[in-house]
Every structure is written in C-alpha cells, then in structure tokens.
Design an enzyme around this catalytic site. Structure first.
Site, PDB file in Angstrom:
ATOM      1  N   THR A  48      81.192   3.136  -9.370  1.00  0.00           N
ATOM      2  CA  THR A  48      81.820   4.433  -9.646  1.00  0.00           C
ATOM      3  C   THR A  48      81.194   5.090 -10.871  1.00  0.00           C
ATOM      4  O   THR A  48      80.961   6.302 -10.889  1.00  0.00           O
ATOM      5  CB  THR A  48      83.341   4.274  -9.833  1.00  0.00           C
ATOM      6  OG1 THR A  48      83.890   3.674  -8.657  1.00  0.00           O
ATOM      7  CG2 THR A  48      84.021   5.611 -10.076  1.00  0.00           C
ATOM      8  N   CYS A  49      80.903   4.291 -11.876  1.00  0.00           N
ATOM      9  CA  CYS A  49      80.330   4.826 -13.113  1.00  0.00           C
ATOM     10  C   CYS A  49      78.952   5.429 -12.869  1.00  0.00           C
ATOM     11  O   CYS A  49      78.636   6.517 -13.348  1.00  0.00           O
ATOM     12  CB  CYS A  49      80.234   3.724 -14.158  1.00  0.00           C
ATOM     13  SG  CYS A  49      81.812   2.900 -14.482  1.00  0.00           S
TER      14      CYS A  49
END
Length: 161
Positions: A48-49
């Site tokens: 996600t990052c």
C-alpha cells in the site's frame, strides 16, 4: 495520547540518505518557520505504501507546493538505508524528504505507533498525513486501517490546502 490539531510537534532527529551519506535532520530544521506536509507509512517497500500512498505525493508534488507548502516529507519506522533505497527506486530522491524514524521515538511521541508484530513487522507508524505550520499541527488525517491510503493521501491533502 495521540497528537492533535493545534499541538506542537515534539523534538526529534531523523536520518535521511543523501549523495554524501546519511544526514541528521531535526524537527526544528524541517518545520520551524515553514509550512510542511508530512505523511507517514507503516513501512517502506510495503504494497500500500509503495503502490498507493507514496505515488500520489510524488505525482502531486508540484500542485502541493503551489498551494504555499514549503516542503513534503514521508516518514517511516525504518532505517536510513531502507528509506534511501525506497527513495531511489521510486524516483522520489531529491523530490521529497524520506525520513527514517529508525527507533520509532518520534512516532511513539506522537502516539501514532502501531504494533504490527503479528504480521512480522514489529512496531511501526500508523498511516497518516498532517499539515504542519511552524511546528504546529494544522490538520491531521489518520487512516482507520493501515491497508488504506485515502484520508491521508495526496488528493485529500490537496483539498485541505
């Protein structure tokens, strides 16, 4: 207790990789007399990052700066080697600050630490963004789930500016 809008950031020292090696950057150097967007991620190179959160800030960098922001920084509880490699691989080196809160001291002082030990990650940062003016939090956006990057994303920050 979690930091709140109107609170002054605690003093801390981060590490950042540069072409000349690691440098220390204090909260005073980065935030004093300046308007800065800070966003934090649970871990560099995590899905996600890397795929959702960071790209929005890189793509919207110029639009954010055009709104009177002096600087943008991403923070993670990782070491400066990892943050430097992440900056290099994502094309973010020299565009935004990649700050290593290597021992999580700043993250814990904010009350935004998150225990992800069950997933093998240890203590990390919650995913959030904040607008900081002269060391004071003007907006704070904390994600309910570390796998989401919506309320703390660049598009949401642009709307707040």
């Amino acid at each position: 207790m979690t930091i709140a809008v109107g609170s002054r950031l605690p003093s801390a020292t981060f590490k950042e990789k540069t072409a000349d090696g690691p440098v220390e950057i204090t909260t005073e150097q980065l935030f004093a007399g300046r308007r800065v967007v800070l966003f934090a991620v649970p871990g560099a190179f995590t899905p996600t990052c890397t795929l959702n959160h960071l790209p929005g800030y890189l793509e919207n960098r110029d639009a954010i700066l055009a709104k009177g922001v002096d600087d943008i920084a991403v923070l993670s509880v990782n070491d400066w080697h990892v943050m430097g490699a992440w900056a290099q691989q994502t094309g973010g080196l020299g565009k935004i600050h990649f700050l290593a809160d290597w021992d999580g001291a700043f993250t814990k002082a904010l009350g935004l630490d998150l225990d992800l030990s069950a997933g093998g990650l240890g203590v990390r940062s919650k995913r959030y963004s904040m607008l900081i003016e002269d060391g004071v939090v003007k907006s704070l956006n904390i994600e309910e789930s570390p796998g989401q990057a919506t309320v703390s994303g660049a598009a949401a920050m642009l709307e707040q500016l």
